[in-house]
Structure formats: C-alpha cells, structure tokens
Design an enzyme around this catalytic site. Structure first.
Site, PDB file in Angstrom:
ATOM      1  N   PRO A  99       0.722  -1.605  -0.052  1.00 25.11           N
ATOM      2  CA  PRO A  99      -0.223  -0.111   0.087  1.00 25.11           C
ATOM      3  C   PRO A  99       0.740   1.106   0.179  1.00 25.11           C
ATOM      4  O   PRO A  99       0.136   1.826   0.312  1.00 25.11           O
ATOM      5  CB  PRO A  99      -0.830   0.029   1.473  1.00 25.11           C
ATOM      6  CG  PRO A  99       0.185  -0.613   2.236  1.00 25.11           C
ATOM      7  CD  PRO A  99       1.428  -1.916   1.701  1.00 25.11           C
ATOM      8  N   CYS A 100       2.392   1.458  -0.124  1.00 25.33           N
ATOM      9  CA  CYS A 100       2.892   2.325  -0.019  1.00 25.33           C
ATOM     10  C   CYS A 100       2.454   3.464  -1.106  1.00 25.33           C
ATOM     11  O   CYS A 100       2.383   4.576  -0.647  1.00 25.33           O
ATOM     12  CB  CYS A 100       4.749   2.728  -0.222  1.00 25.33           C
ATOM     13  SG  CYS A 100       4.810   1.031  -1.282  1.00 25.33           S
TER      14      CYS A 100
END
Length: 314
Positions: free
Chosen positions: A263-264
């Site tokens: 999810p960065c």
C-alpha cells in the site's frame, strides 16, 4: 535476494505499524489517507452496492481494537481467473507510469490502453453530473450479473477448516454457472480452458501504518487445491511481482501466507484521483474510496475478474 529484502522490510513495517498511532482526524482530501472510521464507512458502501463483498472478523486474537469486531476486513471468495497474465497481449506502448517520483520507478499500469481497468480508465469513467454531488449507479445490479455470467470453478479455503474460520457466507460467488461453462468447454474440446481456470479469495484490510486499504489474495487451481506462490505470481502483472506484490502473512487470518499488494503508493494515487475529479468541478466522497481502490489495483491483477464496479457514474 529480493525475497530477503522483502522479508526484512515486512518485519520492520510490522514494528512500525505497531508503534504508529491510530489516525483520528480525516486527511482524505489533503493526502489520500483515511481513518479506520472512514475505512468502515467505505466498506459499508462497497458491501451495500456489491454484496459479493462481506465483512469478516478473522481470528479472535488478531482483532484490531480500532476497528469494530465484526468489521475487521472485507472478503469476496471464489473469484474467477480464466487466464495467466502472459496470455494477455502486451507491448511497451501499452504501459503507463502512474507514479513517477518514487524510488521503485513508479506505479506501472501495464495494460493502460487495453481496456483493462487501471487508474486512468477509472478516472475516465467518472462522469461529473454536478459540482456539489457525486452519484453512484446501482452497482448491486452489476454484482448480480455474476449469476447470469459464466465464471470460473469454485474453490474452498481448505487451509482454514481446522481454524473454524471457514464458513459459507454471502461473499461466496454462485458457481453453478461456472461448472456449467466448464462442462460446455469440455464437450467442445476446450480442455485447456478448464486447466487454466483458477479462483481467488480476495481480502481488503486497513493498514494502520500507511493509513490506507490493503489488498490480499490467495488462489486455488481447478481441483480446488491451493496454488503455490509461483503459480499465483502467474496471475500478477510481472512489473509488480516481488515489488508492488509480496508474500506476507494476513494480519487477521492464520497461515498460509498470501499475496499482498503493497500500500505504499495507494494514498498518492488516490490523491491524484481526488485532484482530477476536483479539476472537473466535482468532489470525491470518502465513502467512494474502496470502489475507486478496486479500480486502480486491477492494473496489478488484470486477469482476476473481481471488479464489478467498473461502470459506476460520479
């Protein structure tokens, strides 16, 4: 070497997430992140319009206090996957970099111009009907279409039977049509089509460190046997394997480990979508987050037929 790096990063992020305080104040419009309360609201909206998605609790010992006990994560099961990514037509001209300014070279929408839903296609399908409101067509009707379409063969989560977490719920797709389709292909001599059919269970969790949703997936072959990591990687865009997508333990469920879309970059991608909608005179409500989220992560898993929200109007 990449696997070792991913393992080290994963352990470090587990510690970081544990130490990160829970986000209390909404920063959705400013940065694209969401609070746990906003995650629940977006999840309720997704479940309402697409009932193949359902809330789940998971293991009792892994319940997160900042989320309601009955709404720890979202799940949809037996999602068909008819072909491998390498079977899709691909060329460098179809590729688009969604995020240019990160150290990993950006979020790559591999099938940018092929009609497969990606971040740009998601924005193109947004029709601004007024400056003050956003409307969503009845997505539930689209979800119900799966009962009329030929999907992939069903699969059970046999790995979870002993844990008591395996149960029949509304999130499981109706697979009667899937079996009929496979039989028809057999009669027509399409044995290869059956061997290529896989199914996936997909999960959406809330990542406290990145303050965004996170997608997890676990696959099964046509014999309802769990896929190996190598086989699951065949259903993931090769630009994202071992980079955007890594193998990690689900935060709410027991082993085996699953594929996870890291999810960065999620918040930055969502922020760009918010800005695009605003430039057109509209406003993107936080309740729409997961519907949009499912659009742009499809660039990573383009052959998994989970997205029943592609025709919504805003």
């Amino acid at each position: 070497m990449q696997n070792v790096i991913n393992t080290v990063k994963g352990k470090a992020l587990e510690v970081a997430e544990y130490l990160t305080p829970v986000l209390k104040e909404s920063k959705f419009k400013e940065t694209g992140v969401i609070t746990p309360e906003e995650f629940v609201a977006a999840g309720d909206h997704l479940v309402h319009h697409c009932p193949t998605w359902q809330w789940a609790t998971g293991e009792e010992l892994k319940v997160k206090a900042y989320l309601p006990s009955g709404k720890q994560f979202l799940v949809t099961k037996n999602v068909p996957c008819y072909k491998r990514c390498k079977q899709m037509e691909y060329s460098d001209e179809l590729e688009a970099i969604i995020e240019e300014d990160d150290g990993d070279g950006g979020w790559v929408d591999t099938y940018h111009n092929t009609g497969i839903a990606g971040i740009t296609e998601a924005v193109k399908e947004i029709t601004l009907e007024s400056k003050d409101s956003i409307k969503l067509q009845d997505c539930s009707a689209l979800c119900e279409e799966e009962e009329e379409e030929d999907e992939g063969e069903a699969a059970d989560m046999e790995e979870y039977e002993e844990s008591g977490l395996l149960e029949t719920d509304e999130a499981t797709l109706d697979t009667r049509k899937i079996v009929e389709a496979c039989k028809a292909k057999t009669d027509a001599g399409g044995e290869d089509a059956i061997l290529q059919t896989r199914t996936y269970d997909l999960y959406i969790t809330y990542d406290k460190y990145y303050q965004t949703p996170r997608l997890w997936l676990f696959g099964y072959d046509e014999q309802r046997q769990p896929l190996t990591v190598e086989h699951m990687y065949e259903d993931i865009s090769q630009d994202h394997v071992k980079k955007t997508v890594t193998i990690e333990n689900h935060p709410h469920l027991p082993p085996p480990p699953m594929c996870s879309v890291h999810p960065c970059r999620h918040a930055e991608v969502m922020k760009k979508i918010i800005e695009t909608v605003a430039e057109g005179g509209g406003e993107l409500g936080v309740h729409m987050y997961l519907l949009i989220f499912l659009k742009f992560v499809q660039a990573v898993i383009p052959t998994i037929e989970y997205d029943y929200t592609r025709h919504f109007t805003m």
